[in-house]
Motif scaffolding. Structure first.
Motif, short mmCIF file in Angstrom:
data_model
loop_
_atom_site.label_atom_id
_atom_site.label_comp_id
_atom_site.label_asym_id
_atom_site.label_seq_id
_atom_site.Cartn_x
_atom_site.Cartn_y
_atom_site.Cartn_z
N PRO A 43 0.72 -1.54 0.28
CA PRO A 43 -0.46 -0.30 -0.38
C PRO A 43 0.96 1.15 0.08
CG PRO A 43 0.13 -0.92 2.07
CD PRO A 43 0.19 -2.20 1.25
N VAL A 44 1.68 1.72 0.99
CA VAL A 44 2.53 2.38 1.30
C VAL A 44 3.52 2.55 -0.14
CG1 VAL A 44 4.33 3.73 1.71
CG2 VAL A 44 3.13 2.59 3.25
N CYS A 45 4.06 1.65 -0.72
CA CYS A 45 4.48 1.83 -2.39
C CYS A 45 3.66 2.30 -3.22
CB CYS A 45 5.66 0.88 -2.12
SG CYS A 45 6.69 0.03 -0.48
N HIS A 77 5.29 -6.44 -12.32
CA HIS A 77 5.74 -4.63 -11.87
C HIS A 77 4.14 -4.59 -13.40
CE1 HIS A 77 9.05 -5.39 -9.65
NE2 HIS A 77 9.90 -4.89 -10.42
N SER A 78 4.45 -4.40 -13.70
CA SER A 78 3.13 -4.26 -15.01
C SER A 78 1.72 -4.10 -14.41
CB SER A 78 3.55 -4.94 -16.31
OG SER A 78 4.65 -4.57 -16.99
N LYS A 79 1.05 -5.49 -14.05
CA LYS A 79 0.22 -5.38 -13.03
C LYS A 79 0.25 -4.58 -12.21
CE LYS A 79 -0.06 -10.70 -14.76
NZ LYS A 79 0.01 -10.66 -13.74
N TRP A 80 0.86 -3.88 -11.26
CA TRP A 80 0.68 -3.48 -10.13
C TRP A 80 0.87 -1.72 -10.77
CZ3 TRP A 80 5.39 -1.79 -6.69
CH2 TRP A 80 5.39 -1.31 -5.95
N ALA A 81 1.26 -1.30 -12.19
CA ALA A 81 1.24 -0.30 -12.68
C ALA A 81 -0.56 0.06 -12.57
CB ALA A 81 2.13 -0.18 -13.73
N VAL A 82 -1.14 -0.94 -13.59
CA VAL A 82 -2.29 -0.37 -13.41
C VAL A 82 -3.25 0.79 -11.98
CG1 VAL A 82 -4.64 -1.62 -14.50
CG2 VAL A 82 -2.40 -2.61 -15.17
N ASP A 83 -3.00 -1.13 -11.03
CA ASP A 83 -3.85 -0.49 -9.76
C ASP A 83 -2.85 0.97 -9.80
OD1 ASP A 83 -4.62 -2.60 -9.60
OD2 ASP A 83 -3.63 -3.69 -8.55
N ILE A 84 -1.75 1.37 -9.47
CA ILE A 84 -1.01 2.60 -8.94
C ILE A 84 -1.70 3.45 -10.14
CG2 ILE A 84 0.82 3.53 -9.70
CD1 ILE A 84 2.37 1.02 -8.95
N GLU A 85 -2.03 3.87 -11.31
CA GLU A 85 -2.59 4.31 -12.46
C GLU A 85 -4.27 4.34 -11.61
OE1 GLU A 85 -3.53 6.04 -16.73
OE2 GLU A 85 -2.75 4.13 -16.34
N GLU A 86 -4.63 3.56 -11.63
CA GLU A 86 -6.35 3.63 -11.20
C GLU A 86 -6.28 4.23 -9.55
OE1 GLU A 86 -9.71 0.56 -9.52
OE2 GLU A 86 -7.98 0.06 -10.81
N THR A 87 -5.77 4.52 -8.41
CA THR A 87 -6.19 4.93 -7.61
C THR A 87 -4.67 5.99 -6.96
OG1 THR A 87 -3.54 3.16 -6.63
CG2 THR A 87 -5.70 2.36 -6.61
#
Length: 219
Positions: A43-45, A77-87
């Protein structure tokens, strides 16, 4: 041996979300910020990566590249990037290193050199020390390091402030006082004589003590 300020940043080759790199070649004579993460989907990252994505242009304005690192695979990382952009409302366009064999984490003394295995089966807690920031100069030397606990989000505005100070003090014989920000008064370093200071600081300075001389920030 742990890395110290002014050590040469260790070189490495690695796969990233933007392709394979040789780190020293990737630096290409610019400043760089390497910041690491103990695990993807934490979460923090997530908030940190999103914030850096939002202010990436601020680093570019300072001739500074940004690169992230996590011990998980670049596919994650690529999957995480989707979450990052969304949130977080920002797309991660800078590269993220996939350090699955822990090689870079160990090279930069974020994990013990004798650590065995790969990223498989490791948790954020076992990677807690993989949470550092390295500022690296155009000469490939380490200029600043910070290591944060997992529960505390990093202050990237502070890292920008440090970059401003590092770049200013690399150009001029000055230091920056506590809480200094771009455009504020600076300290003339003690090694500069008063005679030389007259040429370097034609606007003059205020002497608080012989070792503490305050002047306007030079261009």
């Amino acid at each position: 041996m742990s890395l110290r300020l002014n050590d040469t940043a260790p070189n490495f080759t690695a796969n990233t979300t933007l392709g394979a790199i040789n780190f020293h070649e990737w630096l290409d004579g610019q400043w760089a910020v390497l910041f690491s993460h103990p695990k993807d989907f934490t979460p923090v990252c997530t908030t940190e990566l999103g914030y850096v994505a939002r202010i990436e242009q601020e680093f570019a304005n300072r001739n500074t590249k940004v690169i992230g690192l996590s011990v998980d695979p670049i596919e994650d990382h690529s999957k995480w990037a989707v979450d990052i952009e969304e949130t977080q409302g920002a797309r991660v366009n800078y590269p993220m290193i996939g350090d699955t064999d822990l090689a870079v984490a160990k090279l930069y003394d974020m994990l013990p050199a004798e650590e065995t295995g790969t990223c498989e089966g490791r948790t954020a807690a076992t990677n807690a020390t993989v949470r550092s920031v390295f500022v690296i100069g155009p000469d490939k030397k380490i200029k600043m390091t910070m290591t944060y606990p997992m529960g505390t989000g990093r202050n990237f505005d502070e890292i920008l402030r440090v970059l401003d100070s590092l770049q200013l003090t690399a150009k001029h014989k000055v230091s920056t006082p506590a809480n200094w920000k771009q455009g504020e008064d600076i300290i003339i370093v003690p090694s500069v004589s008063s005679d030389d200071a007259k040429t370097m600081f034609p606007g003059g300075w205020k002497t608080l003590k012989p070792y503490l001389r305050i002047a306007a920030q030079p261009d």
